[in-house]
Every structure is written in C-alpha cells, then in structure tokens.
Write an enzyme that holds these catalytic residues in place. Structure first.
Site, PDB file in Angstrom:
ATOM      1  N   LYS A 103      21.753 -19.017  -5.803  1.00  0.00           N
ATOM      2  CA  LYS A 103      21.984 -17.603  -5.484  1.00  0.00           C
ATOM      3  C   LYS A 103      23.486 -17.321  -5.423  1.00  0.00           C
ATOM      4  O   LYS A 103      23.956 -16.320  -5.933  1.00  0.00           O
ATOM      5  CB  LYS A 103      21.327 -17.311  -4.134  1.00  0.00           C
ATOM      6  N   TRP A 122      -3.584  -2.481  -1.574  1.00  0.00           N
ATOM      7  CA  TRP A 122      -3.711  -3.867  -2.008  1.00  0.00           C
ATOM      8  C   TRP A 122      -4.606  -4.524  -0.971  1.00  0.00           C
ATOM      9  O   TRP A 122      -4.310  -4.458   0.218  1.00  0.00           O
ATOM     10  CB  TRP A 122      -2.371  -4.595  -1.959  1.00  0.00           C
ATOM     11  N   ARG A 165       4.327   0.410  -7.127  1.00  0.00           N
ATOM     12  CA  ARG A 165       4.139  -0.585  -6.075  1.00  0.00           C
ATOM     13  C   ARG A 165       2.875  -1.395  -6.272  1.00  0.00           C
ATOM     14  O   ARG A 165       2.709  -2.431  -5.628  1.00  0.00           O
ATOM     15  CB  ARG A 165       4.081   0.105  -4.708  1.00  0.00           C
ATOM     16  N   GLU A 174      24.996 -17.389  -9.013  1.00  0.00           N
ATOM     17  CA  GLU A 174      24.602 -16.232  -9.829  1.00  0.00           C
ATOM     18  C   GLU A 174      25.359 -14.973  -9.440  1.00  0.00           C
ATOM     19  O   GLU A 174      25.759 -14.195 -10.287  1.00  0.00           O
ATOM     20  CB  GLU A 174      23.114 -15.894  -9.598  1.00  0.00           C
ATOM     21  N   LYS A 212      17.060 -10.380 -16.569  1.00  0.00           N
ATOM     22  CA  LYS A 212      15.949 -10.493 -15.613  1.00  0.00           C
ATOM     23  C   LYS A 212      14.824 -11.348 -16.171  1.00  0.00           C
ATOM     24  O   LYS A 212      14.251 -12.159 -15.464  1.00  0.00           O
ATOM     25  CB  LYS A 212      15.420  -9.095 -15.246  1.00  0.00           C
ATOM     26  N   HIS A 227      26.260 -40.780  -1.059  1.00  0.00           N
ATOM     27  CA  HIS A 227      26.150 -41.514  -2.322  1.00  0.00           C
ATOM     28  C   HIS A 227      27.013 -40.895  -3.412  1.00  0.00           C
ATOM     29  O   HIS A 227      26.776 -41.135  -4.593  1.00  0.00           O
ATOM     30  CB  HIS A 227      24.681 -41.583  -2.764  1.00  0.00           C
ATOM     31  N   GLU A 285      18.271 -23.555  -3.910  1.00  0.00           N
ATOM     32  CA  GLU A 285      18.123 -22.116  -4.153  1.00  0.00           C
ATOM     33  C   GLU A 285      19.318 -21.346  -3.573  1.00  0.00           C
ATOM     34  O   GLU A 285      19.812 -20.398  -4.192  1.00  0.00           O
ATOM     35  CB  GLU A 285      16.791 -21.629  -3.560  1.00  0.00           C
ATOM     36  N   CYS A 305       0.847  -1.191   0.000  1.00  0.00           N
ATOM     37  CA  CYS A 305       0.000   0.000   0.000  1.00  0.00           C
ATOM     38  C   CYS A 305       0.882   1.239   0.000  1.00  0.00           C
ATOM     39  O   CYS A 305       2.018   1.214   0.467  1.00  0.00           O
ATOM     40  CB  CYS A 305      -0.875   0.029   1.245  1.00  0.00           C
ATOM     41  N   ASN A 344      -1.069   1.156   6.475  1.00  0.00           N
ATOM     42  CA  ASN A 344      -0.339   0.066   5.814  1.00  0.00           C
ATOM     43  C   ASN A 344      -0.017  -0.972   6.877  1.00  0.00           C
ATOM     44  O   ASN A 344       0.345  -0.597   7.997  1.00  0.00           O
ATOM     45  CB  ASN A 344       1.007   0.550   5.250  1.00  0.00           C
ATOM     46  N   GLY A 345      -0.078  -2.249   6.520  1.00  0.00           N
ATOM     47  CA  GLY A 345       0.300  -3.297   7.471  1.00  0.00           C
ATOM     48  C   GLY A 345      -0.882  -4.192   7.797  1.00  0.00           C
ATOM     49  O   GLY A 345      -1.911  -4.169   7.118  1.00  0.00           O
TER      50      GLY A 345
END
Ligand code: M6R
Length: 609
Positions: free
Chosen positions: A486, A74, A27, A489, A604, A505, A482, A2, A98-99
């Site tokens: 990261k 939102w 946003r 990259e 991207k 193994h 992941e 928001c 907000n929140g």
C-alpha cells in the site's frame, strides 16, 4: 450495502422511491421493495432480483400514494427471497433497515413467547414487531420507535411508518448512515446523498443515537432519549462524483471508512450463530463437494495474493486441508500439479485480472474444480469458475485496494469455517465463538478508523523517508506485506514486508536511523518473540512504529510511534491491523502530494499478462 429511500409530499411516492433506489443501484442488491400508504393502508410490493422486477410488479399492481418507503437488500439474516425482502410489516407498521441486529435471537424468542408470529427469517422483522407492540400500548410512532431502539444492539438505520399516522416517517440511526433531504412541501430520507440529489440539495445528517420525525412540512430531530436537537441543514454543492465520494477527499479514504459496513455485507446471510455454522448457498460446487477435497491452490495477484496467504492459515487451521498459494503470473507457467482431488480457488476484486483468469482456465483444461472469491458480479472470472463466493464489498473505485482486501479475508474465513464444519475438523462451539467475534468486529474496526487524525499527524514525520520495512508474524505477516504494498503504490516510497523472525537473516543490515520499521505486535502466541525482534531494531537505531492492542510501557519506550488498536479475536487481527496501515499509507501519500486514487503507472484491473 442495502439502500434506503423514503418520501412524504405530493408526488407519486412509488416513482420517487424507485428513482432513488435506481441511483443507489451501484451498491448492489438481491431484492427490493416499497411500501406506499394507499387509502389508509400500506400497499406492499417486493420482489427478488433486479430492480426492474419490482418496477414490473408496480406496473402490474400499482402502489399509489404520496408517502412511502423503499429498500434494496443484500441478504443478511435469511436468504434472498420475497418474504425476506424489505419493507417488513408487523401489524400497523412497515419498516426498512440497514445493518445487523446482534441480539435478534434473544428478542425474537421474547416476541415469540408473547405470541408474535414471524413471516421472514430476518433480524429486521423483530424491530417492526417491537414497534407494533409498543403502539398497542398507546404510544405514538415516535415514542414506540424510541422504546424499540432502546432494546437493540448492533448497527441500524431504520425508517418506519404506521397506518395510524399517515404522512409521517420516523428514521433512526446508529452506526449506519441516514440523510434527510429537505424540499418545499415534501421531504425525503435516504441512506446516501446520491439518491436524493435529483430532488434537493438541502440535507440534514443524522448522527449516531439520533432520530427524526419527518412529514411533508418539516423535520424534528431528537436524541434517542428524546432531547431535541437543533441542526442547520447543509447545502450540498457536490457534483455527482463528489457525492459518490461521500464528501471524502478521495475514493480511497471513503472506501477505507466503508470497511466495517463492507465486512457486514460479506457476512450477510452466511452466519448461522445458533447452529455454529456457515451458510454458503450461493456457493455450489455440487453435492457434498467438500468431502473429497484433498488439497487447495489459492491463486491471485497483488493485494488479493496477500489475502490468499492469510486464507492459507484459515483453511489449514480450520479445515485441515493443505493449501498452496501462488501468484497468477507464476502458477500458469510452472506446470502446476492439479488433479480431481484438488480445488483451485482464485481471489480477485475485479474478476478481470488476466493472470488470475488464466489460472481458472488452466484448471478447466485439466478438469479440476475451480471456485472464485470475487467482488464484481458477472465478471470474466466469475463466469469461468465453477462456483463463486461474492465478497459484496460494493464498488471499489480507488486503484489501491482496501475494502476489497478485508472482504476477501472475511470470505476466506467463511470458506475455511464452512469446510471445517462440513469435514468435522471444527466443532459447532468453536465455530460459534468465531461467528460471535465476527458479528462484533465492526465496532472495533470503527474504533481503529477513529485513529485517523492521530495517524495523519504521525504520517507527517515519515514523508521524507525513502525506505520502509514492515514486519509481522504468522497470519499477520501477510498484513506486513500488504502494508508495504500500500505504501509503495500510494507514496512511491520503497517498502518491504518480512516475517519478523527473518529480520536477522539479512534485512537487519538495512536498519539505520533513517529506516522506519512498522512492527505488527498483537497480543498472541508470538508476542514475546516479535517484541524481541523489535528490540533488535531499536538497538540498531531504527525508527519503530508499533501497531498493537497491548498496553505496555516497554512498547512505548522503545517505539517512536505507537498506534494502539482495540483487541479482537486473534483470527480477526489481520482484518483489524489492515486499517491503520491503510491510513498510514494514505496520509503519507497525501502529505507527499501524490495522486492517491490513481497512482502513477497503475490500473484498477490488469487485463494484460
Ligand atoms: O482485481 P484483482 O483483485 O484481481 O487485482 C489484483 C491486483 O492487481 C490488485 O490487488 C493490485 O495489487 C491493487 N492495486 C492493490 O492495491
């Protein structure tokens, strides 16, 4: 995501508010509104959809005055609708927020019992009612706001006005940003710096637990308990891009720190705590579509593919639907078995990834239902899929995905819980327990982010490493993958992720004193087994970095470095564990001097096959 803007001065308040809201448009939002003090009362204008709708409304029905507040929303508690849009009015008060207010159900019940009626489904409206109630006791706006926020649990940034104190704004902050812009005979308040840069570069930042009383001639900052705070303004010399980075060195670091808020934004309006259910009205595959789904295919690339691996755990556990996970680039070429009893779900931040898009097209060709979990509104994938569950992570500018990933995990969990409830494989009670854990998750995430300085120091010890291993088990194994992606990259260090039980193994042959091994060791059913795997690494001389929520001397003795995170519900651990791994990769890369936001050879959105 928001956006908040407030103004008091001599200008036309509506124009200032709309201009500020426009600058926060990136946003995202589903509704917007302003309240302007006009002839001793508030002119309240709110509309659903684009900001242009609000501007059209103001053109038809102007709100003329020199002080006011504005908001883009939102949906959180309650769907996107005019009634749920901010500002909210209760008696003499208008308020924007907000929140998430975590104890809003209890407060609403209390206020109802005291004869208060509500015109929205939001948690925000209860704050306006609380403040209005305290004004009736004779408090001024600042004192009433102070009393109201003492009752709130959760995260909030609020700005409030009262008809009785024209030309005065009161703002308060707890875990959600508020910045005050200082002008000459005018002052501003906003959720973000870019909203104010057209008007002033002199800014005061509220800290958690602080309030500000703002009028056209000055600003008084105090703690929630009333203690006055003396704070010098900062002059913001940032160019618009740095302003958008929020002062962080890189977009990636900013986006890492945005994650508690990003997952709140993914959950907004979708959690029905009382009913122990999930509300996905923006995700529509037709009447009772969930009844005849016999299998699911989760398709994505890169980081989003890791999210799918965790999603498989969620869906199989809560909805008991067998799930296949595949890379977009593999799925399309392997003649997948698809039929009308299946559901194909693609996951993509950009919504433009060519291989993922091809999977949706393959489903269309074969007459199979498809759904997308996506961040970018109106992207190619969202236009092709039959239904879309938006992650609402906000723009992710850094090439390396961070907040998009954790919001994908959150969206997949929402989908799994939704299906589980509809198909009768998950009880309301079990679902409520998870929802409660999800609502409370932002706090432990913030605690994990507060480890950044120690992770930065620790990262220095690994700058010269040439290889890394990451290991985890169960639904945390994809987080090991992941973490390794990261690091690769960002720092160009070779890294691999493995299920911890797989080490012996083969990969254990790689272990030596020069091999850092990141072990994900949360307290869960496989803790003891992973601990033994860790000892296997120790006995071969590997440098162990443990990420754990367990206090145990044995861990400290075996590991070279321990990253101790807070405990959360085991199903939410993949989200929490992602954060220190992102920080570790970020700081290793930063110390190596690589281009963090735009690593070499990467784009991207990958729109080629
Ligand atoms: O936009 P998408 O989520 O479809 O992108 C998929 C991958 O290209 C993306 O996740 C990539 O792996 C990121 N660079 C990871 O940080």
């Amino acid at each position: 995501m928001c956006g908040i803007v407030g103004y008091v001065g001599q200008r036309d308040a509506s124009s200032v508010l709309i201009r500020g809201l426009r600058l926060l448009e990136y946003r995202g939002y589903d509704s917007a509104g302003v309240a302007v003090l006009t002839n001793g009362d508030f002119a309240l204008r709110r509309s659903v959809g684009k900001l242009q709708n609000l501007e059209d409304l103001l053109a038809e029905s102007p709100a003329t005055g020199h002080s006011g507040i504005g908001h883009t929303r939102w949906a959180t508690h309650g769907r996107p609708s005019e009634a749920n849009a901010h500002p909210h009015r209760a008696g003499r008060v208008v308020l924007i927020h907000n929140g998430i207010i975590e104890n809003f159900l209890a407060l609403r019940a209390e206020l109802r019992a005291n004869g208060r009626d509500f015109s929205s489904e939001t948690d925000t409206e209860i704050i306006a009612h609380l403040i209005d109630g305290y004004l009736s006791d004779g408090d001024d706006l600042a004192a009433a706001t102070r009393r109201a926020i003492a009752r709130l649990e959760g995260s909030f940034a609020i700005v409030v006005m009262s008809v009785d104190e024209p030309g005065r704004l009161v703002a308060a902050k707890s875990a959600t940003p508020i910045v005050i812009g200082l002008g000459d005979g005018e002052n501003f308040v906003a959720s973000d710096i870019p909203a104010l840069l057209d008007y002033t570069r002199d800014m005061l930042f509220l800290e958690d637990g602080e309030m500000a009383e703002i009028d056209s001639s000055g600003v008084r900052v105090s703690e929630f308990d009333g203690t006055v705070v003396e704070r010098d303004p900062r002059r913001i010399t940032w160019d618009p891009v740095t302003a958008q980075k929020g002062g962080y060195k890189h977009f990636m670091l900013k986006e890492i720190h945005e994650q508690p808020q990003a997952i709140i934004d993914t959950m907004r309006g979708r959690l029905l705590l009382e009913d122990g259910d999930i509300f996905l009205d923006d995700f529509d595959l037709g009447k009772e579509w969930w009844k005849d789904v016999e299998r699911m295919d989760l398709i994505a690339c890169g980081t989003a593919w890791h999210a799918c691996l965790v999603g498989k755990f969620f869906i199989e556990k809560f909805a008991r639907i067998p799930c296949n996970v595949d890379y977009g680039s593999e799925f399309r070429y392997r003649e997948p078995i698809l039929d009308e009893r299946g559901l194909l779900v693609v996951v993509s931040q950009s919504g433009e990834t060519a291989d993922t898009l091809a999977a949706v097209e393959e489903a269309r060709r074969k007459g199979v239902r498809s759904a997308a979990i996506c961040n970018v509104v109106d992207s190619s994938i969202t236009r092709r899929a039959d239904a879309v569950l938006y992650t609402h992570a906000g723009p992710e500018i850094s090439v390396a995905s961070t907040k998009a990933f954790v919001t994908q995990l959150t969206a997949l969990l929402l989908m799994a819980l939704f299906l589980g409830r509809r198909r009768g494989t998950l009880s309301a009670e079990e679902c409520r327990e998870l929802i409660e854990a999800m609502v409370h998750l932002p706090s432990p995430l913030r605690e994990a982010l507060a480890l950044a300085p120690s992770i930065e120091t620790m990262a220095r010890r690994y700058v010269k490493a040439e290889n890394f291993l990451y290991v985890g088990r169960g639904l945390n194994y994809p987080i090991a993958l992941e973490g390794a992606l990261k690091l690769k990259e960002l720092s160009y260090i070779h890294a691999e992720g493995y299920p911890a039980g797989e080490l012996k193994h083969g990969p254990i042959a790689l272990i030596s004193e020069t091999m850092p091994v990141v072990v994900l060791l949360p307290k869960n059913g496989s803790f003891a087994k992973t601990l033994s795997n860790m000892k296997e690494v120790e006995s071969r001389g590997g440098q162990i970095i443990v990420v754990t929520d367990v206090e145990d001397d044995e861990i400290d003795q075996v590991a070279r470095d321990v990253i101790r995170v807070p405990s959360v519900h085991p199903m939410l651990m993949p989200i929490l564990l992602s954060l220190p791994l992102q920080l570790l990769s970020y700081y290793v890369a930063e110390h190596r001097g690589t281009d963090v936001d735009q690593p070499r050879n990467l784009a991207k959105s990958v729109t080629v096959e």
